[in-house]
Design a protein around this motif. Sequence first.
Motif, PDB file in Angstrom:
ATOM      1  N   ASN A  57       0.862  -1.216   0.129  1.00 50.07           N
ATOM      2  CA  ASN A  57       0.015  -0.040   0.073  1.00 50.07           C
ATOM      3  C   ASN A  57       0.772   1.390   0.023  1.00 50.07           C
ATOM      4  O   ASN A  57       0.546   2.231  -0.851  1.00 50.07           O
ATOM      5  CB  ASN A  57      -0.919   0.019   1.410  1.00 50.07           C
ATOM      6  N   ASN A  58       1.843   1.233   0.843  1.00 48.15           N
ATOM      7  CA  ASN A  58       2.728   2.468   0.852  1.00 48.15           C
ATOM      8  C   ASN A  58       3.879   2.497  -0.577  1.00 48.15           C
ATOM      9  O   ASN A  58       3.716   3.695  -0.789  1.00 48.15           O
ATOM     10  CB  ASN A  58       3.937   2.174   1.897  1.00 48.15           C
ATOM     11  N   ALA A  59       4.012   1.435  -1.029  1.00 51.63           N
ATOM     12  CA  ALA A  59       4.745   1.446  -2.379  1.00 51.63           C
ATOM     13  C   ALA A  59       3.802   2.226  -3.451  1.00 51.63           C
ATOM     14  O   ALA A  59       4.180   2.987  -4.325  1.00 51.63           O
ATOM     15  CB  ALA A  59       5.152   0.065  -2.535  1.00 51.63           C
ATOM     16  N   ILE A  60       2.630   1.881  -3.340  1.00 46.87           N
ATOM     17  CA  ILE A  60       1.481   2.518  -4.231  1.00 46.87           C
ATOM     18  C   ILE A  60       1.141   4.031  -3.961  1.00 46.87           C
ATOM     19  O   ILE A  60       1.550   4.882  -4.722  1.00 46.87           O
ATOM     20  CB  ILE A  60       0.233   1.784  -4.268  1.00 46.87           C
ATOM     21  N   GLY A 107      10.685   8.011  -2.625  1.00 40.99           N
ATOM     22  CA  GLY A 107      11.846   7.888  -2.050  1.00 40.99           C
ATOM     23  C   GLY A 107      11.890   8.491  -0.538  1.00 40.99           C
ATOM     24  O   GLY A 107      10.763   9.365  -0.178  1.00 40.99           O
ATOM     25  N   ILE A 108      12.844   8.400   0.105  1.00 43.69           N
ATOM     26  CA  ILE A 108      12.760   8.755   1.694  1.00 43.69           C
ATOM     27  C   ILE A 108      14.180   9.529   1.755  1.00 43.69           C
ATOM     28  O   ILE A 108      15.181   8.975   1.669  1.00 43.69           O
ATOM     29  CB  ILE A 108      12.845   7.470   2.624  1.00 43.69           C
ATOM     30  N   PRO A 109      13.992  10.898   2.530  1.00 44.94           N
ATOM     31  CA  PRO A 109      15.462  11.542   2.436  1.00 44.94           C
ATOM     32  C   PRO A 109      16.154  10.874   3.791  1.00 44.94           C
ATOM     33  O   PRO A 109      15.777  10.257   4.553  1.00 44.94           O
ATOM     34  CB  PRO A 109      14.811  13.003   3.491  1.00 44.94           C
TER      35      PRO A 109
HETATM   36  P1  ADP Z   1       1.553   6.489   6.686  1.00 42.89           P
HETATM   37  O1  ADP Z   1       0.191   6.308   7.346  1.00 42.89           O
HETATM   38  O2  ADP Z   1       2.136   7.888   6.879  1.00 42.89           O
HETATM   39  O3  ADP Z   1       1.983   6.143   5.042  1.00 42.89           O
HETATM   40  P2  ADP Z   1       3.705   4.692   7.622  1.00 42.89           P
HETATM   41  O4  ADP Z   1       4.236   4.365   9.024  1.00 42.89           O
HETATM   42  O5  ADP Z   1       3.419   3.409   6.777  1.00 42.89           O
HETATM   43  O6  ADP Z   1       2.744   5.676   7.729  1.00 42.89           O
HETATM   44  O7  ADP Z   1       5.052   5.441   6.886  1.00 42.89           O
HETATM   45  C1  ADP Z   1       5.755   6.259   7.649  1.00 42.89           C
HETATM   46  C2  ADP Z   1       6.249   7.513   6.684  1.00 42.89           C
HETATM   47  O8  ADP Z   1       7.167   6.641   5.911  1.00 42.89           O
HETATM   48  C3  ADP Z   1       5.096   7.834   5.622  1.00 42.89           C
HETATM   49  O9  ADP Z   1       4.529   9.113   6.064  1.00 42.89           O
HETATM   50  C4  ADP Z   1       6.240   8.272   4.491  1.00 42.89           C
HETATM   51  O10 ADP Z   1       7.099   9.401   4.876  1.00 42.89           O
HETATM   52  C5  ADP Z   1       7.721   7.301   4.584  1.00 42.89           C
HETATM   53  N1  ADP Z   1       7.214   6.066   3.605  1.00 42.89           N
HETATM   54  C6  ADP Z   1       6.682   4.748   4.035  1.00 42.89           C
HETATM   55  N2  ADP Z   1       6.785   4.167   2.984  1.00 42.89           N
HETATM   56  C7  ADP Z   1       7.202   4.838   1.954  1.00 42.89           C
HETATM   57  C8  ADP Z   1       7.687   4.405   0.513  1.00 42.89           C
HETATM   58  N3  ADP Z   1       7.439   3.182  -0.036  1.00 42.89           N
HETATM   59  N4  ADP Z   1       8.107   5.505  -0.147  1.00 42.89           N
HETATM   60  C9  ADP Z   1       8.379   6.694   0.618  1.00 42.89           C
HETATM   61  N5  ADP Z   1       8.219   7.210   1.488  1.00 42.89           N
HETATM   62  C10 ADP Z   1       7.539   6.217   2.259  1.00 42.89           C
END
Ligand code: ADP
Length: 259
Positions: free
Chosen positions: A158-161, A191-193
């Motif tokens: 779900n996050n990847a999407i 991506g993630i900083p």
């Molecule tokens: P959220 O409900 O905010 O998605 P998560 O705990 O799943 O909460 O993720 C925490 C944070 O990590 C997200 O808010 C996002 O900033 C970052 N993150 C998570 N997965 C990804 C991803 N695949 N690509 C980029 N950032 C991500």
Amino acid sequence: FIKTYSEEIHYGGKFRGILLVLRDVTNEVEIDRIKNELVSTISHELRTPLSSIYGFTELMIQRDLPSHRQKKYLLAVHSETERLSLLINDFLDLQRMEANKQEYTFEPFDLLAMMKDLKQLHSLSSSSHQIRVSSDVSPLLIEADAKKIRQLFGNLINNAIKYSPAGGAIDIRVTEHNERLQVAITDHGIGIPASAMSELFQKFYRVDNSDTRKIGGTGLGLSICREIARAHDGEIHVESIEGQGSTFTVDLPLTQPDA
Ligand code: ADP
């Protein structure tokens, strides 16, 4: 953080010295910070869907709307209600896991079949992303809590999407090595900083930039993933380049010693 207290000591009418007490209150300050963050996240996350539910239902009560408009508003109310219930469920799940009150039922199942099923499900709801599953082994039997493992990988997919633009490919690679399995989920999204990496798995943590602000979330998903991995004697890692994409890798044992 240090709190100080000082007092002059007089004895026999004479100044004898100063009593100085230094107390390390770092923990208290940190707990306060987490509490404040929790209250503000929860209230924001609850208030946003609640106010749209209120707005839509008010419109429906006050106006004589044609049925297609009514349907549109009802759908919006439905999806906001779903969001609220997800948030509450996630929050309660995490509380239970952190308090070691979550019960796990370990049973054998085919992880690869589960990944393909998840792919199918996510492809239906997000047809704009191309999800691919690949593996050297098939089937891949593991002993784990199927429901929780599904929740873990469901969150990661779900996050990847969520954090990739439409049209982006998502690769799920399943491998097995030394009685352990690795599942790597790679996206080509925002991506993630590097500065966020150490905090990523913390409760309520969300990367704060203009991209993530537009994308909804509670910051609970990854904490839940980490708790589930730990309960299976597993680990979760992330590698990412800002602006290019991320890979989340879950490492799990194939069997549970005391299952
Ligand atoms: P959220 O409900 O905010 O998605 P998560 O705990 O799943 O909460 O993720 C925490 C944070 O990590 C997200 O808010 C996002 O900033 C970052 N993150 C998570 N997965 C990804 C991803 N695949 N690509 C980029 N950032 C991500």
